[in-house]
Design a protein around this motif. Structure first.
Motif, short mmCIF file in Angstrom:
data_model
loop_
_atom_site.label_atom_id
_atom_site.label_comp_id
_atom_site.label_asym_id
_atom_site.label_seq_id
_atom_site.Cartn_x
_atom_site.Cartn_y
_atom_site.Cartn_z
N ASN A 1 12.19 -7.70 -8.31
CA ASN A 1 12.48 -7.65 -7.03
C ASN A 1 12.34 -6.60 -6.38
OD1 ASN A 1 13.31 -10.61 -8.04
ND2 ASN A 1 15.33 -10.37 -7.11
N PHE A 2 12.63 -5.45 -6.84
CA PHE A 2 12.61 -4.12 -6.21
C PHE A 2 11.35 -3.70 -5.64
CE2 PHE A 2 16.95 -3.61 -7.46
CZ PHE A 2 17.43 -2.62 -6.50
N GLN A 3 10.08 -4.46 -6.38
CA GLN A 3 8.81 -4.21 -5.95
C GLN A 3 8.49 -4.19 -4.45
OE1 GLN A 3 5.82 -5.32 -9.69
NE2 GLN A 3 7.34 -6.75 -9.25
N ALA A 4 9.22 -5.23 -3.89
CA ALA A 4 9.19 -5.42 -2.51
C ALA A 4 9.36 -4.16 -1.61
CB ALA A 4 10.01 -6.59 -1.83
N PRO A 5 10.77 -3.63 -1.72
CA PRO A 5 10.85 -2.32 -1.05
C PRO A 5 9.95 -1.23 -1.68
CG PRO A 5 12.67 -2.71 -2.51
CD PRO A 5 11.90 -3.80 -2.37
N LEU A 6 9.49 -1.30 -2.67
CA LEU A 6 8.46 -0.48 -3.38
C LEU A 6 7.20 -0.35 -2.70
CD1 LEU A 6 8.06 1.83 -5.55
CD2 LEU A 6 7.37 0.12 -7.17
N ALA A 7 6.69 -1.70 -2.50
CA ALA A 7 5.37 -1.84 -1.79
C ALA A 7 5.61 -1.41 -0.17
CB ALA A 7 4.81 -3.27 -1.91
N ALA A 8 6.51 -1.78 0.29
CA ALA A 8 6.82 -1.31 1.84
C ALA A 8 6.88 0.08 2.02
CB ALA A 8 7.99 -2.14 2.41
N GLY A 9 7.53 0.66 0.95
CA GLY A 9 7.47 2.17 0.97
C GLY A 9 6.18 2.84 0.90
N GLY A 10 5.38 2.19 0.03
CA GLY A 10 4.17 2.70 -0.20
C GLY A 10 3.05 2.43 1.03
N ILE A 11 3.26 1.46 1.71
CA ILE A 11 2.57 1.41 2.67
C ILE A 11 2.74 2.30 3.85
CG2 ILE A 11 1.91 -0.21 4.88
CD1 ILE A 11 2.18 -2.81 2.57
N THR A 12 4.02 2.61 4.03
CA THR A 12 4.45 3.30 5.13
C THR A 12 4.13 4.96 4.86
OG1 THR A 12 6.34 4.10 6.83
CG2 THR A 12 6.66 3.81 4.28
N LEU A 13 4.10 5.20 3.40
CA LEU A 13 3.92 6.65 2.97
C LEU A 13 2.41 6.70 3.24
CD1 LEU A 13 5.88 7.38 0.07
CD2 LEU A 13 6.06 8.46 2.42
N MET A 14 1.44 5.76 3.10
CA MET A 14 0.07 5.94 3.38
C MET A 14 -0.26 6.38 4.71
SD MET A 14 -1.83 3.14 0.84
CE MET A 14 -0.88 1.72 1.42
N ALA A 15 0.30 5.38 5.62
CA ALA A 15 0.15 5.50 7.23
C ALA A 15 0.67 7.24 7.40
CB ALA A 15 1.02 4.81 7.95
N PHE A 16 1.84 7.55 6.87
CA PHE A 16 2.28 8.81 7.16
C PHE A 16 1.42 9.98 6.67
CE2 PHE A 16 4.61 12.91 5.85
CZ PHE A 16 5.37 13.17 7.14
N SER A 17 0.82 9.87 5.40
CA SER A 17 0.05 10.82 5.03
C SER A 17 -1.17 10.96 5.59
CB SER A 17 -0.28 10.34 3.42
OG SER A 17 0.90 10.53 2.46
N TYR A 18 -1.79 9.92 6.25
CA TYR A 18 -2.91 10.18 6.87
C TYR A 18 -2.45 10.94 8.19
CZ TYR A 18 -7.08 8.91 9.73
OH TYR A 18 -8.07 9.09 10.44
N LEU A 19 -1.47 10.51 8.99
CA LEU A 19 -1.13 11.45 10.14
C LEU A 19 -0.69 12.83 9.66
CD1 LEU A 19 1.25 8.76 12.04
CD2 LEU A 19 -1.17 9.31 12.43
N GLN A 20 -0.35 13.06 8.64
CA GLN A 20 0.04 14.41 8.06
C GLN A 20 -1.08 15.01 8.08
OE1 GLN A 20 2.84 15.85 7.59
NE2 GLN A 20 2.48 17.84 6.68
N PHE A 21 -2.34 14.58 7.59
CA PHE A 21 -3.34 15.58 7.30
C PHE A 21 -4.30 15.34 8.63
CE2 PHE A 21 -1.67 14.78 3.03
CZ PHE A 21 -1.73 16.24 2.70
N ALA A 22 -4.47 14.28 9.41
CA ALA A 22 -5.24 14.23 10.38
C ALA A 22 -4.85 14.83 11.68
CB ALA A 22 -5.39 12.69 10.41
N VAL A 23 -3.85 14.90 11.76
CA VAL A 23 -3.18 15.58 13.14
C VAL A 23 -2.62 16.92 13.07
CG1 VAL A 23 -1.62 15.34 15.14
CG2 VAL A 23 -2.30 13.07 13.98
#
Length: 322
Positions: free
Chosen positions: A7-29
């Motif tokens: 069941n912990f795959q749900a928060p795991l997946a949500a965390g992965g998505i938010t980290l992908m968005a953050f990583s893009y902003l971290q390197f793009a801005v």
């Protein structure tokens, strides 16, 4: 619904998505030293294209950060109740390897949440980002706990697998979940090592992460080679429900590449090592493998998507695609 560590795959997946968005902003801005914050976004000088890209990314990051934090609290409560029932726990870890390996998912998910707190959550909360160094010691303590649990469980399973016979023909890529957990724990530890301004905290985190990186890399090479050997030997793909597990290699290689890169940053910060070449190698090599494996997997599973995926019932392995 009956609780399962999967069941912990749900928060795991949500965390992965938010980290992908953050990583893009971290390197793009462009921004100052350290992790990007919401106040670093130069809204007035952005083009229409940049605004139309950054606003949805920030929205996605906010939504999935909330999902990650709320769901991890709910599932942690369920986990405590489940662990209190020792019979259910013993039955789970005593099940076939590809099911028992799910006990590593809560460790991976908690490690992901630690990264969400240190990066995306701090992105939105100025007081948190301004006092990020105050989180380094609590973060090290929690990282140490996850590190100990990870090694304890891994040694327990290795002992079981070596001493008790099991049907190796039933193994599939779900068997890599422990390696995935090593990758996320490594990401947390190396993040502390590269971010902390305290040499003691940074050094402890770096040393522990190197041990986990070594163990995780060894497991990745051995397990992946053996699974590929079994796959070639079987001359057919596993059951449809297991197919998405092939994608597990993608985040694993990314996590290990970024973790090695962060170790290089630690060495550069505290020992003035010239790590440009090695950092470039680790990032490039890991992403080449990631992209290559992703393309290969999409091609390999083309029939799965055409004939099965859209009409199939949900399977826990489908989280691997996220």
């Amino acid at each position: 619904m009956k609780f399962s560590p999967f069941n912990f795959q749900a928060p795991l997946a949500a965390g992965g998505i938010t980290l992908m968005a953050f990583s893009y902003l971290q390197f793009a801005v462009p921004h100052g030293k350290g992790l990007i914050k919401l106040s670093d976004i130069p809204w007035a000088s952005l083009t229409t294209g940049q605004t139309s890209m950054y606003v949805p990314l920030i929205g996605i990051m906010m939504v999935f950060t909330i999902i990650n934090l709320l769901s991890i609290v709910v599932f942690l409560k369920d986990l405590m109740v489940w662990l209190g029932n020792k019979q259910e726990y013993k039955e789970f870890v005593g099940s076939p390897p590809t099911k028992a390996i799910g006990i590593f998912v809560p460790i991976a998910s908690l490690s992901m949440t630690m990264n969400v707190i240190l990066a995306p959550l701090a992105f939105f909360i100025p007081n948190l980002s301004a006092n990020i160094q105050a989180l380094m010691l609590p973060g090290l303590i929690l990282f140490g706990f996850l590190w100990l649990m990870l090694f304890k469980l891994e040694f327990m399973f290795i002992k079981t697998w070596l001493s008790q016979p099991f049907d190796v023909t039933k193994l599939n890529f779900v068997w890599l979940l422990d390696v995935f957990a090593f990758g996320l724990v490594n990401l947390t530890g190396t993040g502390l090592a590269s971010m902390s301004s305290n040499p003691g905290i940074a050094s402890i985190a770096a040393f522990a992460s190197l041990l986990a990186l070594s163990m995780g890399s060894f497991l990745l090479v051995i397990k992946l080679a053996y699974l590929i050997y079994l796959q070639i030997k079987s001359s057919k793909l596993p059951d449809n429900a297991v197919h998405p597990a092939y994608f597990l290699v993608v985040p694993i290689t990314c996590l290990f590449g970024v973790s090695y890169y962060r170790i290089m940053l630690y060495l550069q910060t505290w020992f003035s090592f010239d790590v440009k070449v090695s950092s470039f190698f680790f990032i490039t090599f890991s992403y080449v493998i990631t992209i290559g494996w992703a393309i290969f997997t999409v091609y390999l599973l083309s029939d799965y998507y055409k004939n099965y995926f859209y009409k199939s019932e949900f399977s826990p392995t489908q989280w691997a695609m996220v």
